[in-house]
Write a protein that holds these residues in place. Sequence first.
Motif, PDB file in Angstrom:
ATOM      1  N   ILE A   7       1.073  -1.603  -0.119  1.00 26.36           N
ATOM      2  CA  ILE A   7       0.018   0.357   0.011  1.00 26.36           C
ATOM      3  C   ILE A   7       1.028   0.978  -0.121  1.00 26.36           C
ATOM      4  N   ALA A   8       1.548   1.531   1.100  1.00 29.21           N
ATOM      5  CA  ALA A   8       3.026   2.013   1.210  1.00 29.21           C
ATOM      6  C   ALA A   8       3.509   2.721  -0.206  1.00 29.21           C
ATOM      7  N   ASP A   9       3.781   1.738  -1.129  1.00 32.09           N
ATOM      8  CA  ASP A   9       4.720   1.138  -2.449  1.00 32.09           C
ATOM      9  C   ASP A   9       3.549   1.869  -3.309  1.00 32.09           C
ATOM     10  N   MET A  10       2.064   1.897  -3.361  1.00 32.24           N
ATOM     11  CA  MET A  10       1.247   2.405  -4.432  1.00 32.24           C
ATOM     12  C   MET A  10       0.644   3.507  -4.351  1.00 32.24           C
ATOM     13  N   LEU A  11       0.888   4.095  -2.752  1.00 32.04           N
ATOM     14  CA  LEU A  11       0.968   5.394  -2.240  1.00 32.04           C
ATOM     15  C   LEU A  11       2.155   6.293  -3.365  1.00 32.04           C
ATOM     16  N   THR A  12       2.983   5.705  -2.705  1.00 34.86           N
ATOM     17  CA  THR A  12       4.366   6.394  -3.350  1.00 34.86           C
ATOM     18  C   THR A  12       4.669   6.684  -5.133  1.00 34.86           C
ATOM     19  N   ARG A  13       4.554   5.573  -5.557  1.00 39.92           N
ATOM     20  CA  ARG A  13       4.431   6.256  -6.920  1.00 39.92           C
ATOM     21  C   ARG A  13       3.466   6.524  -7.323  1.00 39.92           C
ATOM     22  N   ILE A  14       2.052   6.749  -7.140  1.00 40.31           N
ATOM     23  CA  ILE A  14       1.185   7.607  -7.383  1.00 40.31           C
ATOM     24  C   ILE A  14       1.848   9.420  -6.459  1.00 40.31           C
ATOM     25  N   ARG A  15       2.553   9.057  -5.879  1.00 41.83           N
ATOM     26  CA  ARG A  15       2.801  10.746  -5.547  1.00 41.83           C
ATOM     27  C   ARG A  15       4.597  11.539  -6.461  1.00 41.83           C
ATOM     28  N   ASN A  16       4.869  10.598  -6.464  1.00 44.81           N
ATOM     29  CA  ASN A  16       6.037  10.225  -7.583  1.00 44.81           C
ATOM     30  C   ASN A  16       5.516  11.052  -9.146  1.00 44.81           C
ATOM     31  N   ALA A  17       4.594  10.025  -9.313  1.00 46.39           N
ATOM     32  CA  ALA A  17       4.085  10.017 -10.412  1.00 46.39           C
ATOM     33  C   ALA A  17       3.958  11.706 -11.021  1.00 46.39           C
ATOM     34  N   SER A  18       2.580  12.442  -9.535  1.00 46.31           N
ATOM     35  CA  SER A  18       2.036  13.387  -9.855  1.00 46.31           C
ATOM     36  C   SER A  18       3.315  14.914  -9.392  1.00 46.31           C
ATOM     37  N   ALA A  19       4.185  14.198  -8.889  1.00 50.22           N
ATOM     38  CA  ALA A  19       5.589  15.102  -8.605  1.00 50.22           C
ATOM     39  C   ALA A  19       6.229  15.459 -10.129  1.00 50.22           C
ATOM     40  N   ASN A  20       5.995  14.662 -10.623  1.00 54.58           N
ATOM     41  CA  ASN A  20       6.817  14.548 -11.814  1.00 54.58           C
ATOM     42  C   ASN A  20       6.060  14.562 -13.284  1.00 54.58           C
ATOM     43  N   GLY A  21       4.499  14.818 -13.078  1.00 54.00           N
ATOM     44  CA  GLY A  21       3.767  15.801 -14.515  1.00 54.00           C
ATOM     45  C   GLY A  21       3.356  14.179 -15.017  1.00 54.00           C
ATOM     46  N   ALA A  22       3.178  12.967 -14.785  1.00 57.89           N
ATOM     47  CA  ALA A  22       3.317  11.807 -15.573  1.00 57.89           C
ATOM     48  C   ALA A  22       1.059  11.847 -16.051  1.00 57.89           C
ATOM     49  N   GLU A  23       1.300  11.037 -17.349  1.00 61.20           N
ATOM     50  CA  GLU A  23       0.763  10.828 -17.350  1.00 61.20           C
ATOM     51  C   GLU A  23      -0.544  10.000 -16.602  1.00 61.20           C
ATOM     52  N   ARG A  24      -0.010   8.625 -15.901  1.00 63.27           N
ATOM     53  CA  ARG A  24      -0.488   7.358 -15.135  1.00 63.27           C
ATOM     54  C   ARG A  24       1.401   6.388 -15.361  1.00 63.27           C
ATOM     55  N   VAL A  25       0.706   5.735 -14.059  1.00 58.02           N
ATOM     56  CA  VAL A  25       1.854   5.148 -13.065  1.00 58.02           C
ATOM     57  C   VAL A  25       1.213   3.491 -12.682  1.00 58.02           C
ATOM     58  N   ASP A  26       2.189   2.556 -13.110  1.00 58.56           N
ATOM     59  CA  ASP A  26       2.034   0.987 -12.938  1.00 58.56           C
ATOM     60  C   ASP A  26       1.844   0.469 -11.449  1.00 58.56           C
ATOM     61  N   CYS A  27       1.035  -0.287 -10.604  1.00 61.63           N
ATOM     62  CA  CYS A  27       1.294  -0.360  -9.246  1.00 61.63           C
ATOM     63  C   CYS A  27       1.031  -1.828  -9.704  1.00 61.63           C
ATOM     64  N   ARG A  28       1.388  -2.420  -8.075  1.00 54.72           N
ATOM     65  CA  ARG A  28       1.327  -3.824  -7.797  1.00 54.72           C
ATOM     66  C   ARG A  28      -0.254  -4.326  -7.596  1.00 54.72           C
ATOM     67  N   ASN A  29      -0.716  -4.808  -8.807  1.00 49.42           N
ATOM     68  CA  ASN A  29      -1.964  -5.767  -8.254  1.00 49.42           C
ATOM     69  C   ASN A  29      -2.745  -6.141  -6.588  1.00 49.42           C
ATOM     70  N   SER A  30      -3.483  -5.518  -6.387  1.00 53.04           N
ATOM     71  CA  SER A  30      -3.401  -6.186  -5.078  1.00 53.04           C
ATOM     72  C   SER A  30      -5.170  -5.891  -4.870  1.00 53.04           C
ATOM     73  N   ARG A  31      -6.133  -6.586  -4.359  1.00 51.84           N
ATOM     74  CA  ARG A  31      -7.844  -6.155  -4.066  1.00 51.84           C
ATOM     75  C   ARG A  31      -7.546  -4.647  -3.153  1.00 51.84           C
ATOM     76  N   VAL A  32      -6.622  -4.713  -1.895  1.00 53.02           N
ATOM     77  CA  VAL A  32      -6.909  -3.523  -1.290  1.00 53.02           C
ATOM     78  C   VAL A  32      -6.325  -2.159  -2.360  1.00 53.02           C
ATOM     79  N   CYS A  33      -5.456  -2.733  -3.355  1.00 48.77           N
ATOM     80  CA  CYS A  33      -4.123  -0.986  -3.864  1.00 48.77           C
ATOM     81  C   CYS A  33      -5.975  -0.938  -5.471  1.00 48.77           C
ATOM     82  N   ARG A  34      -6.523  -2.076  -5.712  1.00 55.97           N
ATOM     83  CA  ARG A  34      -7.652  -2.157  -6.437  1.00 55.97           C
ATOM     84  C   ARG A  34      -9.075  -0.975  -5.601  1.00 55.97           C
ATOM     85  N   GLY A  35      -8.767  -1.120  -4.216  1.00 52.88           N
ATOM     86  CA  GLY A  35      -9.810  -0.391  -3.820  1.00 52.88           C
ATOM     87  C   GLY A  35      -9.252   1.120  -3.447  1.00 52.88           C
ATOM     88  N   ILE A  36      -8.580   0.793  -2.960  1.00 51.30           N
ATOM     89  CA  ILE A  36      -7.880   2.734  -3.201  1.00 51.30           C
ATOM     90  C   ILE A  36      -8.085   3.026  -4.128  1.00 51.30           C
TER      91      ILE A  36
END
Length: 135
Positions: A7-36
């Motif tokens: 979960i922390a890995d997903m949030l960090t990837r989204i935070r970093n992608a937003s800071a870089n202005g990226a259009e999309r980001v790939d995260c690990r797939n899990s039920r909790v990550c899909r729910g977030i």
Amino acid sequence: MALSDPIADMLTRIRNASANGAERVDCRNSRVCRGIAAALEHEGYITSSEVLAGEQFGGLGVLRVTLKYGPFGEKLFHKLKRASKPGCRVYTKVKDLPRPLAGLGVAILTTPVGVLSDRQCREKNVGGELICTVE
């Protein structure tokens, strides 16, 4: 490589992608990550999320999150903070739910009903583990 907190890995990837202005980001797939991702999409912080399956992604697949920006490219959130960690879980009742930015932000919780935002938790009258806050 084993990952102790996806979960922390997903949030960090989204935070970093937003800071870089990226259009999309790939995260690990899990039920909790899909729910977030679904809660963030419901609250309007991301455009969409989809699961890309296949052997090239390592069996479970990849959760691709498409980020959302304002009309002039401004970021929609400034803080994406993990609240409950593997070493220190944070649980909250429905009457004690936090209101980030006096109601302008959102708190994401995992409940017996599923992963919900604080607004949805108040509607359904359920509490749970506070995963993160978005401001």
